[in-house]
Design a protein around this motif. Sequence first.
Motif, mmCIF file in Angstrom:
data_model
loop_
_atom_site.group_PDB
_atom_site.id
_atom_site.type_symbol
_atom_site.label_atom_id
_atom_site.label_comp_id
_atom_site.label_asym_id
_atom_site.label_seq_id
_atom_site.Cartn_x
_atom_site.Cartn_y
_atom_site.Cartn_z
ATOM 1 N N HIS A 38 38.336 34.077 33.501
ATOM 2 C CA HIS A 38 37.854 32.716 33.294
ATOM 3 C C HIS A 38 37.072 32.203 34.495
ATOM 4 O O HIS A 38 36.267 31.294 34.361
ATOM 5 C CB HIS A 38 39.017 31.784 32.985
ATOM 6 N N ASP A 39 37.359 32.760 35.669
ATOM 7 C CA ASP A 39 36.702 32.323 36.895
ATOM 8 C C ASP A 39 36.205 33.537 37.667
ATOM 9 O O ASP A 39 36.788 34.616 37.598
ATOM 10 C CB ASP A 39 37.678 31.547 37.787
ATOM 11 N N ALA A 40 35.137 33.338 38.407
ATOM 12 C CA ALA A 40 34.631 34.377 39.298
ATOM 13 C C ALA A 40 34.807 33.888 40.728
ATOM 14 O O ALA A 40 34.630 32.692 40.977
ATOM 15 C CB ALA A 40 33.170 34.660 39.000
ATOM 16 N N PRO A 41 35.192 34.739 41.624
ATOM 17 C CA PRO A 41 35.457 36.155 41.420
ATOM 18 C C PRO A 41 36.872 36.401 40.891
ATOM 19 O O PRO A 41 37.803 35.653 41.179
ATOM 20 C CB PRO A 41 35.309 36.755 42.819
ATOM 21 N N THR A 42 36.992 37.448 40.114
ATOM 22 C CA THR A 42 38.284 37.936 39.648
ATOM 23 C C THR A 42 38.283 39.451 39.781
ATOM 24 O O THR A 42 37.327 40.106 39.370
ATOM 25 C CB THR A 42 38.542 37.559 38.177
ATOM 26 N N ILE A 43 39.329 39.975 40.362
ATOM 27 C CA ILE A 43 39.504 41.419 40.467
ATOM 28 C C ILE A 43 40.587 41.798 39.476
ATOM 29 O O ILE A 43 41.678 41.214 39.478
ATOM 30 C CB ILE A 43 39.910 41.840 41.891
ATOM 31 N N VAL A 44 40.273 42.758 38.621
ATOM 32 C CA VAL A 44 41.231 43.244 37.637
ATOM 33 C C VAL A 44 41.487 44.716 37.948
ATOM 34 O O VAL A 44 40.553 45.510 37.993
ATOM 35 C CB VAL A 44 40.696 43.087 36.199
ATOM 36 N N VAL A 45 42.746 45.049 38.175
ATOM 37 C CA VAL A 45 43.118 46.443 38.403
ATOM 38 C C VAL A 45 43.626 46.992 37.082
ATOM 39 O O VAL A 45 44.606 46.495 36.528
ATOM 40 C CB VAL A 45 44.217 46.569 39.485
ATOM 41 N N VAL A 46 42.915 47.991 36.573
ATOM 42 C CA VAL A 46 43.310 48.645 35.331
ATOM 43 C C VAL A 46 43.927 49.981 35.715
ATOM 44 O O VAL A 46 43.286 50.808 36.359
ATOM 45 C CB VAL A 46 42.104 48.849 34.391
ATOM 46 N N ASP A 47 45.170 50.166 35.346
ATOM 47 C CA ASP A 47 45.900 51.395 35.651
ATOM 48 C C ASP A 47 46.292 52.016 34.318
ATOM 49 O O ASP A 47 47.093 51.448 33.576
ATOM 50 C CB ASP A 47 47.126 51.075 36.496
ATOM 51 N N GLY A 48 45.688 53.145 34.016
ATOM 52 C CA GLY A 48 45.886 53.726 32.690
ATOM 53 C C GLY A 48 45.131 52.893 31.682
ATOM 54 O O GLY A 48 43.951 52.640 31.823
ATOM 55 N N ASP A 49 45.838 52.406 30.695
ATOM 56 C CA ASP A 49 45.218 51.578 29.657
ATOM 57 C C ASP A 49 45.636 50.116 29.738
ATOM 58 O O ASP A 49 45.444 49.368 28.788
ATOM 59 C CB ASP A 49 45.588 52.114 28.269
#
Length: 73
Positions: A38-49
């Motif tokens: 919804h806001d920048a900056p946003t860091i999303v860590v995707v681990d697997g799925d």
Amino acid sequence: MEAFVDQVLQARRNHQTFRRRKVDIDRRPDLAERFGIHDAPTIVVVDGDRVARRIEGRVGVDVLRSELADWLR
């Protein structure tokens, strides 16, 4: 934020651990919706799925190091 992420990864020699993708949420609103951004900056860590961690807003190196500790060597 990119410089702070680089600093954390470089200090731990983790550049190969992470695959970074920079997304322009104005051009890819589908991805913003998919990952709940919804806001920048946003860091999303995707681990697997799954989304394993979300870091929203501007944060410093210490916060990044702490939030990414599970993935740092």
